[in-house]
Scaffold this active site. Sequence first.
Site, PDB file in Angstrom:
ATOM      1  N   ASP A 190      38.833  37.738  17.241  1.00  0.00           N
ATOM      2  CA  ASP A 190      38.310  38.856  18.151  1.00  0.00           C
ATOM      3  C   ASP A 190      39.535  39.708  18.829  1.00  0.00           C
ATOM      4  OD1 ASP A 190      36.513  41.218  19.279  1.00  0.00           O
ATOM      5  OD2 ASP A 190      36.536  39.827  21.139  1.00  0.00           O
TER       6      ASP A 190
ATOM      7  N   ASP B  74      34.811  36.294  24.661  1.00  0.00           N
ATOM      8  CA  ASP B  74      35.643  36.657  23.584  1.00  0.00           C
ATOM      9  C   ASP B  74      36.106  35.698  22.462  1.00  0.00           C
ATOM     10  OD1 ASP B  74      37.073  39.706  24.612  1.00  0.00           O
ATOM     11  OD2 ASP B  74      36.707  38.427  26.360  1.00  0.00           O
TER      12      ASP B  74
ATOM     13  N   GLU C  79      37.347  40.714  13.436  1.00  0.00           N
ATOM     14  CA  GLU C  79      36.357  41.953  13.824  1.00  0.00           C
ATOM     15  C   GLU C  79      37.015  43.116  13.860  1.00  0.00           C
ATOM     16  OE1 GLU C  79      33.755  43.107  17.794  1.00  0.00           O
ATOM     17  OE2 GLU C  79      33.613  40.837  17.372  1.00  0.00           O
TER      18      GLU C  79
END
Length: 192
Positions: free
Chosen positions: A11, A144, A71
């Site tokens: 991420d 996260d 992502e």
Amino acid sequence: MSKEKIILGIDPGTTIMGFGLIKVVGKKMEFMQLNELLLKKYDNHYLKLKLIFERTVELIDTYHPDEIAIEAPFFGKNVQSMLKLGRAQGVAMAAGLSREVPITEYAPKKIKMAITGNGNASKEQVAKMLQSMLGLKTIPKNLDSMDGLAAAVCHFYNEGRVEVGKSYSGWGAFVKQNESRIEKPLNPQRGK
């Protein structure tokens, strides 16, 4: 004999980069690791990008993932934030490409849908579902790292499907798939 592979999920972010790793043995996934790279204390954006690149290379060299799931940035209203997020993602992708690890991008809604069945699920819902799926004892304060883990799990669930997202096996594949976005020189004979 079961085929084994490791998936690194990332991420990307310029304040926190979350990541998670799973091992796939046959058709089962096992939790390996999750953590985050904290970048809040650095003021220099270019230093943050350098640290993202170095940490991603370090993860690749340590865990030897067979594939990376990342992502994709979502389209927000703040153009500066979007630009910074895109740079962070690009640097993480470049690190993977430099080690010739195949990369697949997933939209945030696709990741949430793969984990919870709801593309509009909250970060907390995704984290709780991952905790249940992978038997995690606790959920970290910052989510996260769970988002990075979610990208890896999403990739596991989407494996073998056609059109899972944008996928790159190296620099050549990246350039070939993005040729339409690359600015072409003007044709002097046409006067344009």
